[in-house]
Design a protein around this motif. Structure first.
Motif, short mmCIF file in Angstrom:
data_model
loop_
_atom_site.label_atom_id
_atom_site.label_comp_id
_atom_site.label_asym_id
_atom_site.label_seq_id
_atom_site.Cartn_x
_atom_site.Cartn_y
_atom_site.Cartn_z
N UNK A 242 0.66 -1.24 0.12
CA UNK A 242 0.02 -0.11 -0.26
C UNK A 242 0.61 1.27 0.08
N UNK A 243 0.58 2.20 -0.89
CA UNK A 243 1.07 3.41 -0.94
C UNK A 243 0.07 4.37 -0.67
N UNK A 244 0.15 4.92 0.54
CA UNK A 244 -0.94 5.78 1.14
C UNK A 244 -0.79 7.26 0.50
N UNK A 452 -10.50 9.64 14.24
CA UNK A 452 -9.92 9.43 12.63
C UNK A 452 -8.59 9.23 12.67
N UNK A 453 -7.71 9.60 13.72
CA UNK A 453 -6.48 9.49 13.76
C UNK A 453 -5.98 8.08 13.62
N UNK A 454 -6.65 7.00 13.93
CA UNK A 454 -6.30 5.50 13.47
C UNK A 454 -6.47 5.30 12.01
N UNK A 455 -7.12 6.21 11.38
CA UNK A 455 -7.14 6.03 9.74
C UNK A 455 -6.13 6.74 8.93
N UNK A 456 -5.22 7.24 9.55
CA UNK A 456 -4.05 7.68 8.83
C UNK A 456 -3.02 6.70 9.01
N UNK A 457 -2.17 6.64 8.06
CA UNK A 457 -0.85 6.18 8.08
C UNK A 457 0.28 7.06 8.48
N UNK A 459 2.45 10.04 10.21
CA UNK A 459 2.43 10.22 11.74
C UNK A 459 3.23 11.68 11.81
N UNK A 460 2.97 12.57 12.82
CA UNK A 460 1.72 12.35 13.60
C UNK A 460 0.13 12.54 12.97
N UNK A 461 -0.53 11.73 13.52
CA UNK A 461 -1.88 11.72 12.64
C UNK A 461 -2.79 13.01 13.47
N UNK A 462 -3.57 13.65 12.57
CA UNK A 462 -4.42 14.42 13.03
C UNK A 462 -5.61 14.26 13.40
N UNK A 463 -5.88 14.55 14.64
CA UNK A 463 -7.03 14.13 15.67
C UNK A 463 -8.46 14.79 15.21
N UNK A 464 -9.38 13.96 15.24
CA UNK A 464 -10.83 14.41 14.84
C UNK A 464 -11.76 13.36 14.87
#
Length: 503
Positions: A242-244, A452-457, A459-464
């Motif tokens: 996977x290339x995100x 939604x932060x767990x939906x990001x590959x 890091x740091x993931x944006x919280x929402x």
């Protein structure tokens, strides 16, 4: 027709020790059963005579216990209706936890292959929230399914065409495929024939089928960042690379994909309404994606997520209509009808349509034919499009209520993502707020927000937080905003809080 059974059984009462104080044990066992939710408000208990006989104790003991619990408010006796659990008791069944704890090893523990742990994580990530305020994809109660659906269901199931029979075509019922092809042609500018339509058990199955048909292990693919967890779970399971690609105001950044991995075999995208952020893929990006697919003989897998539910102007046309030969189009009835229907569809180019039918046959042969007959009739007789118009207006009103309540109450540093489509609103949080922790606290308080932060590959993931609104009344949404803002303010205060709102 047989009379519906109204007397329930209480297996936990069988553990009573008859050598001790039986009455006290029985009373406490009934209290515990009510507290745990084994007995619910309004449910009828066995008669004192039958309960005494089944427990092999004196009937007078049972009568005394029922009288005591009636005096305590646990039970209520009605003349001619027997004894029931009191109807004014709160439902004390605990809400399911956000992430079930892993049980400790036991003597019964088994050795599982390495992929089992990944599948356990996927099961937990995709387990739906309870239908409480802000849960995603909960349909409006009383609207879906509507009276027309129920009437058609009764008529179709009573006919010979929907009677139980043998196996059917894995591509799905022809009448339904005809109705789907006609609908997407008019509503989504999709170019297809019924022979290209494969009925599925929803988008999740369509994603898995696309991966099985189009990809081999270690093939490179593009996916959005952030992305739908069900997609990344499928791609992980298939063992592809996977290339995100980051998502910005124009949707998935195709230019970044050309830099990272121009030789990718497929791109998985939500162009009409990006999941979870909500923007559409711009026309420039659509054209760039199609040019890349043409030049590299690659595939575009279009998840047409929430395309019918746009509240300003007309829904965006599909990408499939721009290049039918390179696009695999996925649609579902879960959002506009109801998720438990478990019917969706894949529209595949003719050269690979039969391969998709083979993938469907391997998975579970075909969807239940009775539901396909009902849906085909619902679409053929014009009720489906009328239903979409009706819920679009209803959801627009509820969305406006939620936006207004958030605008009045949000703390400084929080911002609503601009979007005019779908069944959820995305709330951006200050970077120091842990959205996963906040979602867990909210669930304990009876609110089902999705981090939604767990939906990001990246890091740091944006919280929402994703806030669903479709299945909840305006008063429920307004009250839920108040509770959410209270939890959010507490967590922001504990984290130090931002000094100013985001730009």
């Amino acid at each position: 027709m047989s009379k519906r059974r109204s007397i329930i059984e209480i297996p936990s009462l069988n553990a009573i020790d008859r050598t001790a104080n039986v009455g006290r044990q029985l009373a406490q066992a009934l209290r515990n059963a009510i507290a745990r939710g084994e007995l619910r408000s309004g449910e009828r208990l066995p008669s004192t005579r039958s309960l005494a006989a089944s427990l092999k104790i004196a009937r007078g003991t049972v009568v005394e216990v029922f009288d005591q619990l009636t005096a305590e408010g646990y039970l209520e006796a009605r003349v001619g209706a027997g004894t029931r659990v009191a109807t004014d008791l709160m439902d004390t069944t605990p809400a399911p936890p956000l992430a079930p704890a892993v049980p400790p090893p036991s003597a019964d523990a088994v050795d599982l292959p390495s992929q089992a742990a990944r599948l356990i994580a996927i099961a937990r990530a995709l387990t739906p929230h309870p239908p409480v305020p802000f849960a995603i994809a909960v349909p409006a109660c009383g609207i879906a399914p509507d009276d027309n659906w129920r009437r058609l269901g009764n008529r179709v199931r009573a006919s010979r065409q929907a009677a139980p029979s043998g196996y059917h075509d894995p591509m799905g019922l022809l009448e339904l495929r005809l109705a789907i092809a006609d609908h997407v042609r008019r509503a989504r500018a999709v170019h297809c024939e019924p022979e290209q339509v494969i009925v599925t058990s929803g988008t999740q199955q369509g994603l898995y089928m696309a991966g099985r048909v189009l990809l081999s292990r270690d093939d490179p693919v593009w996916a959005e960042d952030p992305a739908y967890p069900g997609l990344t779970a499928v791609l992980d399971d298939l063992g592809v690379q996977m290339h995100r690609l980051p998502v910005d105001a124009q949707g998935m950044n195709v230019e970044r994909g050309l830099e990272l991995c121009p030789q990718a075999r497929a791109a998985f995208v939500t162009p009409s309404h990006q999941y979870p952020i909500g923007m559409p893929l711009s026309m420039a990006r659509r054209n760039a994606l199609i040019t890349w697919a043409d030049q590299n003989r690659a595939w575009i897998v279009e998840d047409d997520y929430d395309s019918e539910l746009r509240y300003a102007g007309h829904p965006f046309p599909s990408m499939q209509g721009l290049r039918p030969s390179r696009v695999i189009y996925l649609g579902t009835f879960s959002k506009v009808l109801f998720p438990s229907l478990r019917l969706g569809y894949v529209i595949a180019p003719s050269p690979v349509a039969e391969a998709f039918a083979g993938a469907r046959a391997i998975l579970d042969r075909h969807s239940p034919t009775a539901e396909q007959h009902v849906l085909a009739a619902y679409m053929r007789e014009g009720y489906f499009e009328a239903h979409i118009r009706r819920i679009r207006g209803l959801y627009a009103e509820r969305r406006a209520v939620l936006l207004s309540a958030l605008e009045r109450a949000l703390p400084v540093g929080c911002r609503v993502q601009q979007s005019d489509q779908g069944m959820h609103i995305l709330l951006w949080l200050p970077k120091e707020v842990d959205d996963v922790q906040l979602a867990a606290r909210a669930l304990s308080a009876g609110l089902a927000v999705r981090a939604i932060s767990p939906m990001y590959a990246a890091r740091p993931a944006r919280p929402g937080l994703m806030l669903g609104f479709g299945g909840f009344l305006p008063d429920q949404l307004q009250a839920a905003v108040g509770e959410l803002v209270k939890l959010l303010s507490q967590q922001m205060s504990a984290a130090g809080g931002p000094q100013q709102a985001e730009a």
